[in-house]
Scaffold this active site. Structure first.
Site, mmCIF file in Angstrom:
data_model
loop_
_atom_site.group_PDB
_atom_site.id
_atom_site.type_symbol
_atom_site.label_atom_id
_atom_site.label_comp_id
_atom_site.label_asym_id
_atom_site.label_seq_id
_atom_site.Cartn_x
_atom_site.Cartn_y
_atom_site.Cartn_z
ATOM 1 N N ASP A 77 29.037 38.984 42.643
ATOM 2 C CA ASP A 77 30.400 38.465 42.719
ATOM 3 C C ASP A 77 31.207 39.258 43.737
ATOM 4 O O ASP A 77 31.105 40.485 43.809
ATOM 5 C CB ASP A 77 31.065 38.552 41.341
ATOM 6 C CG ASP A 77 32.487 38.018 41.333
ATOM 7 O OD1 ASP A 77 32.775 37.081 42.103
ATOM 8 O OD2 ASP A 77 33.303 38.540 40.549
ATOM 9 N N HIS A 103 29.961 35.544 39.687
ATOM 10 C CA HIS A 103 31.188 35.718 38.914
ATOM 11 C C HIS A 103 31.011 35.317 37.460
ATOM 12 O O HIS A 103 31.489 35.995 36.558
ATOM 13 C CB HIS A 103 32.283 34.868 39.570
ATOM 14 C CG HIS A 103 33.661 35.133 39.079
ATOM 15 N ND1 HIS A 103 34.309 36.332 39.255
ATOM 16 C CD2 HIS A 103 34.550 34.337 38.431
ATOM 17 C CE1 HIS A 103 35.524 36.272 38.745
ATOM 18 N NE2 HIS A 103 35.692 35.072 38.230
ATOM 19 N N GLU A 104 30.320 34.212 37.226
ATOM 20 C CA GLU A 104 30.141 33.682 35.875
ATOM 21 C C GLU A 104 28.787 34.157 35.343
ATOM 22 O O GLU A 104 27.799 33.417 35.368
ATOM 23 C CB GLU A 104 30.219 32.157 35.878
ATOM 24 C CG GLU A 104 31.481 31.600 36.507
ATOM 25 C CD GLU A 104 31.361 31.399 38.021
ATOM 26 O OE1 GLU A 104 30.265 31.658 38.570
ATOM 27 O OE2 GLU A 104 32.355 30.996 38.644
ATOM 28 N N SER A 117 37.433 37.016 34.728
ATOM 29 C CA SER A 117 38.213 36.888 35.951
ATOM 30 C C SER A 117 39.631 37.427 35.745
ATOM 31 O O SER A 117 39.808 38.630 35.573
ATOM 32 C CB SER A 117 38.205 35.426 36.410
ATOM 33 O OG SER A 117 38.615 35.310 37.739
ATOM 34 N N CYS A 149 35.839 39.488 41.785
ATOM 35 C CA CYS A 149 36.156 40.643 40.932
ATOM 36 C C CYS A 149 34.855 41.433 40.817
ATOM 37 O O CYS A 149 34.166 41.372 39.809
ATOM 38 C CB CYS A 149 36.662 40.204 39.564
ATOM 39 S SG CYS A 149 38.112 39.133 39.586
#
Length: 662
Positions: A459, A517-518, A240, A462
């Site tokens: 995501d 995202h993760e 991130s 980002c």
């Protein structure tokens, strides 16, 4: 990604006498090591015996304490201590010969315990928020892993500790004066202990944070007794806002290495350790604002999941805000032209530069990125999910503040997920849109340090379009070869392709399928394979080819295939079964939050009891709808081990009154 919880939204009833019984214990059994170099630095640590329960695998948690004045050798005045929390896990396999990886979450202001407990650490927390289970895809399988809460005041790291009152309705936080009596607590008024919450005693931007982390590393790698490797390679993985942390920190470390080697660094004896940097991995990183802003309108409107999160009119408005005269692009260019002249090291030393860069970030965020948030109803970190989304599950938030966990870790304060003061300090200097991040990546590649960019393709925050643009924007010796490399499938096992990768030599860009995202939370095996292949000099696509040496003809390994991966489409995923965990209100609807406030919610172990939660977690919340018992002031209790227990510990999570120590 868990956001900072709005306090009013987290309103709970607290029985003051019960809360006071749950304060974190004073740290005991802590080993204290004063620096052998006489610098005033010290290390304190314990062997917690938590999370990593594999037989024979050790872990250590503690602090590197840096005294005031430590950063003076960089010309930075620092009149406060920096107490940085770490949690180190030996590799499960051959730790003496394993390399070391450092993991840091972003924010800025987010604790790395989030990544450790929900993404790539040795364990996951169960739904009871009181027990853990091993993660078979932990990144410490073959790599020694060091998790760090930074900069100071993030997570379990602190400058100084102080007592505060906190009004849960107004969100007002007030520092108690020395000697002032501790006020009585009630349903909306709590007292507790935090790091100082002083914006002047944390890092002001990424470059400033790099200096403090480098000093942490000098102490830890030279003096921590639990780390004695034969393999001295160090890699950094981050996520991130780590898109700034990673390039800036790693480049700063390498610059210091060069100064130590050539004799131009004039620091004291304890700051002469060369850090043998190997790999930088960035997971869904926001790296370069100028390069990545165009990716937001595209991800919102034209992505590989055929999800039109905004309509054509809103999409056109996002593009107009980006490209019109005086718009986002022009504002960032103005920020960068000023900073290159008046603050080239991005230290926040020029107020005009700070204001111009801050204004650029505010405008671009509001007008280019945020229309998706305003109009789509979809999750910021996973376009495939509607809000609110309960993934990754936030059970770790309560676990980290369980009294037995606090005692085992030896921490003198309560853990918090995010620190708004740290975020504000970074925003105040306009750290976000400043220049230099891609140049840092080029510098690393020119110095033989591998760069692995990994992006989940669902995501938005980002997103992978921006990650790809960043990879193509790195200007270094092998730029042409990297651009000419095609995309190849990432072969995870005999039956599964985990994504697409472009790679030439030491630079790779991977798009991971079906991940938000993760990435490790969504695709743990794929993430682990990419991590291993990066660190052990294997190609990302297959893990079978050496990338460290030139092939016949003098070229490094490179992928071949299509010039872009947009043609590889995906189907939108099914929706997660929703549940509300009251310690993370981003998992809750407005109606659920209101039900907690007005006392109509039934809650067990911080989970609102409804048909979804009883089907998901019957062993925790029960298998049927309970009959709530009203409690004075609002929320309801199911049993002495249900909501009442949860409320007691939440008082500890938000605040705590403890003896100030260390």
């Amino acid at each position: 990604m868990v956001s900072f919880c709005g306090v009013a939204a987290c309103l709970l009833t607290v029985a003051g006498h019960l809360a006071q019984a749950q304060f974190p214990p004073k740290p005991e059994g802590v080993t204290v090591l004063e620096s052998k170099f006489g610098s005033g630095a010290r290390i304190t640590y314990k062997e917690p015996g938590l999370c990593e329960t594999t037989e024979g695998v050790k872990s250590y948690a503690g602090y590197v304490h840096l005294p005031p004045g430590t950063l003076r050798d960089f010309g930075v005045e620092q009149d406060y201590p920096i107490n940085t929390f770490f949690w180190f896990f030996e590799a499960r396999k051959d730790p003496e010969n394993a390399p070391l990886g450092i993991w840091m979450n972003g924010g800025p202001g987010s604790s790395s315990m989030f990544g450790m407990m929900t993404e790539n650490g040795p364990c996951f927390v169960n739904a009871d928020s009181n027990s853990t289970r091993l993660n078979p895809h932990s990144w410490n399988n073959e790599v020694n892993m060091l998790y760090i809460d930074q900069p100071v005041q993030v997570g379990l790291s602190y400058d100084t500790l102080a007592n505060f009152t906190r009004n849960l309705v107004t969100d007002e936080i007030t520092k108690l004066k020395p000697g002032e009596p501790i006020p009585e607590q009630n349903a909306t008024f709590l007292v507790g202990t935090y790091a100082s919450r002083n914006m002047n005693t944390t890092a002001h931007g990424t470059r400033h944070a790099a200096m403090a982390l480098w000093h942490f590393a000098q102490v830890w790698f030279q003096e921590f007794p639990g780390y004695h490797p034969r393999n001295n390679k160090i890699s950094i993985a981050t996520e991130s806002y780590g898109g700034r942390y990673g390039p800036a920190f790693t480049a700063f470390f390498e610059e210091q290495n060069q100064k130590i080697k050539n004799g131009t660094w004039k620091g004291h004896e304890g700051t002469m350790h060369v850090l043998h940097l190997d790999t930088l991995m960035i997971v869904n990183g926001c790296i370069d604002r100028l390069v990545q802003w165009p990716a937001y309108p595209q991800m919102a409107y034209n992505n590989t999941y055929s999800i039109e999160a905004v309509n054509a009119s809103i999409h056109a408005g996002m593009l107009d805000a980006l490209y019109r005269d005086g718009g986002c692009r022009d504002k960032i260019n103005h920020c960068r032209s000023l900073s290159s002249v008046f603050d080239p090291e991005n230290l926040g030393i020029n107020s005009t530069v700070n204001d111009v860069c801050k204004d650029a970030e505010t405008f671009c965020s509001n007008d280019v990125r945020d229309p998706y948030l305003k109009f789509s109803g979809r999750n910021y970190y996973d376009i495939g999910q509607l809000d609110p989304s309960p993934f990754p599950a936030p059970f770790y938030m309560a676990w980290l503040n369980q009294p037995h966990v606090q005692a085992a870790l030896g921490v003198p304060l309560n853990w918090t997920q995010s620190n708004d003061v740290v975020s504000t300090a970074f925003r105040a200097i306009g750290d976000y849109p400043r220049p230099g991040w891609l140049e840092n990546l080029a510098y690393l590649l020119e110095n033989g340090i591998k760069v692995s960019l990994v992006y989940g393709d669902r995501d938005y925050a980002c997103n992978w379009f921006g990650g790809e643009l960043s990879s193509l924007g790195i200007n270094y010796t092998d730029t042409h070869e990297f651009h000419n490399a095609g995309y190849a499938g990432i072969q995870i096992n005999s039956s599964y392709i985990g994504g697409q990768v472009r790679q030439y030599g030491n630079l790779s860009f991977a798009r991971v399928y079906e991940a938000g995202h993760e990435v490790p939370s969504y695709q743990p095996e794929t993430a682990l394979q990419i991590f291993h292949r990066s660190l052990f000099n294997k190609d990302i696509a297959t893990g079978t080819k050496d990338t460290s040496s030139r092939m016949d003809g003098g070229k490094f390994y490179g992928t071949s295939g299509p010039a872009d991966s947009f043609g590889f489409k995906n189907k939108p995923p099914p929706q997660h079964v929703h549940f509300c965990h009251i310690l993370d209100t981003s998992t809750c609807t407005k109606e659920q939050i209101q039900s907690v406030e007005n006392g109509t919610a039934a809650v067990r172990s911080w989970i609102i009891v409804d048909s979804n939660s009883t089907s998901l977690f019957p062993e925790v919340v029960g298998s049927g709808e309970p009959t709530p018992t009203p409690m004075p002031g609002g929320a309801t209790t199911l049993s002495a081990h249900g909501f009442l227990y949860g409320v007691t510990l939440w008082a500890v999570i938000v605040v705590a009154v403890i003896e100030l120590a260390m």
